[in-house]
Design a protein around this motif. Structure first.
Motif, short mmCIF file in Angstrom:
data_model
loop_
_atom_site.label_atom_id
_atom_site.label_comp_id
_atom_site.label_asym_id
_atom_site.label_seq_id
_atom_site.Cartn_x
_atom_site.Cartn_y
_atom_site.Cartn_z
N PRO A 39 62.10 21.61 72.08
CA PRO A 39 62.03 22.65 73.11
C PRO A 39 61.32 23.91 72.62
N ILE A 40 60.54 24.49 73.51
CA ILE A 40 59.86 25.76 73.24
C ILE A 40 60.73 26.84 73.89
N LEU A 41 61.53 27.49 73.09
CA LEU A 41 62.51 28.45 73.59
C LEU A 41 61.88 29.81 73.82
N SER A 42 62.40 30.53 74.79
CA SER A 42 61.90 31.88 75.06
C SER A 42 62.39 32.82 73.96
N LYS A 43 61.67 33.90 73.78
CA LYS A 43 61.96 34.96 72.81
C LYS A 43 61.90 34.45 71.37
N LYS A 44 61.08 33.44 71.12
CA LYS A 44 60.89 32.91 69.78
C LYS A 44 59.42 32.50 69.63
N TRP A 45 58.80 32.81 68.48
CA TRP A 45 57.41 32.46 68.24
C TRP A 45 57.31 31.03 67.74
N PHE A 46 56.28 30.33 68.19
CA PHE A 46 55.99 28.97 67.74
C PHE A 46 54.50 28.87 67.42
N HIS A 47 54.19 28.12 66.38
CA HIS A 47 52.79 27.81 66.09
C HIS A 47 52.53 26.44 66.71
N VAL A 48 51.57 26.37 67.61
CA VAL A 48 51.24 25.13 68.32
C VAL A 48 49.80 24.78 68.01
N ALA A 49 49.60 23.52 67.64
CA ALA A 49 48.24 23.02 67.41
C ALA A 49 48.09 21.70 68.15
N LEU A 50 46.90 21.46 68.59
CA LEU A 50 46.58 20.25 69.35
C LEU A 50 45.32 19.65 68.75
N SER A 51 45.35 18.35 68.51
CA SER A 51 44.19 17.66 67.98
C SER A 51 43.84 16.51 68.91
N VAL A 52 42.61 16.50 69.41
CA VAL A 52 42.14 15.44 70.29
C VAL A 52 40.89 14.85 69.66
N ASN A 53 40.89 13.52 69.48
CA ASN A 53 39.68 12.86 69.00
C ASN A 53 39.37 11.70 69.94
N GLU A 54 38.45 10.86 69.55
CA GLU A 54 38.03 9.79 70.47
C GLU A 54 39.09 8.72 70.68
N ASN A 55 40.15 8.72 69.84
CA ASN A 55 41.17 7.68 69.94
C ASN A 55 42.56 8.17 70.32
N SER A 56 42.89 9.42 69.95
CA SER A 56 44.28 9.85 70.13
C SER A 56 44.41 11.36 70.36
N ILE A 57 45.62 11.73 70.74
CA ILE A 57 46.00 13.13 70.94
C ILE A 57 47.23 13.37 70.10
N SER A 58 47.23 14.46 69.32
CA SER A 58 48.39 14.82 68.51
C SER A 58 48.81 16.25 68.85
N ILE A 59 50.12 16.48 68.93
CA ILE A 59 50.67 17.81 69.13
C ILE A 59 51.46 18.18 67.88
N PHE A 60 51.19 19.37 67.37
CA PHE A 60 51.89 19.89 66.20
C PHE A 60 52.65 21.15 66.62
N PRO A 94 49.94 32.31 86.15
CA PRO A 94 49.63 33.01 84.90
C PRO A 94 50.67 32.71 83.83
N LEU A 95 50.26 32.88 82.60
CA LEU A 95 51.13 32.70 81.45
C LEU A 95 52.23 33.76 81.47
N HIS A 96 53.47 33.33 81.33
CA HIS A 96 54.60 34.25 81.23
C HIS A 96 55.04 34.27 79.78
N GLY A 97 54.32 34.99 78.96
CA GLY A 97 54.59 35.04 77.53
C GLY A 97 53.40 35.67 76.82
N TYR A 98 53.28 35.40 75.54
CA TYR A 98 52.22 36.00 74.75
C TYR A 98 51.50 34.94 73.93
N VAL A 99 50.21 35.14 73.75
CA VAL A 99 49.42 34.35 72.83
C VAL A 99 49.10 35.30 71.70
#
Length: 108
Positions: A39-60, A94-99
């Motif tokens: 879960p991505i909880l409110s009021k907490k920072w998370f580092h999110v990365a996404l990798s997409v290539n020709e075969n797969s999708i990964s979420i970090f 719109p995004l309800h948060g911060y980048v």
């Protein structure tokens, strides 16, 4: 492509990634990859990365590969479209948060 938190402020605050793809017959569909159990909880920072290539999708999340799925077809990319962070193509929801920092790389 669309990266978002599903149902903010509920028990289902999972990170989701939607993508549009085309099959071998030319049919177009949309699929969702969901990082269930992270879960991505409110009021907490998370580092999110996404990798997409020709075969797969990964979420970090915070450096951990939480899910990798094979692509269901060829990702449908439309050139000339604007890149939007935090809103849909109709400029709604719109995004309800911060980048805090955003970096895009052509490859991982």
């Amino acid at each position: 492509y669309r990266l978002f938190v599903n149902s903010p402020h509920t028990a289902d605050e999972n990170l989701c990634f939607d993508y549009i793809w085309k099959d071998d017959d030319g049919a177009i569909a949309c699929s969702r990859v969901m990082a269930a159990g992270y879960p991505i909880l409110s009021k907490k920072w998370f580092h999110v990365a996404l990798s997409v290539n020709e075969n797969s999708i990964s979420i970090f999340i915070n450096g951990d590969n939480v899910i990798t799925e094979s692509l269901k077809g060829s990702p449908l990319l439309e050139s000339g479209k604007k890149l939007r962070i935090g809103m849909n193509q109709d400029e709604g929801l719109p995004l309800h948060g911060y980048v805090g920092m955003l970096t895009l790389f052509p490859r991982t």
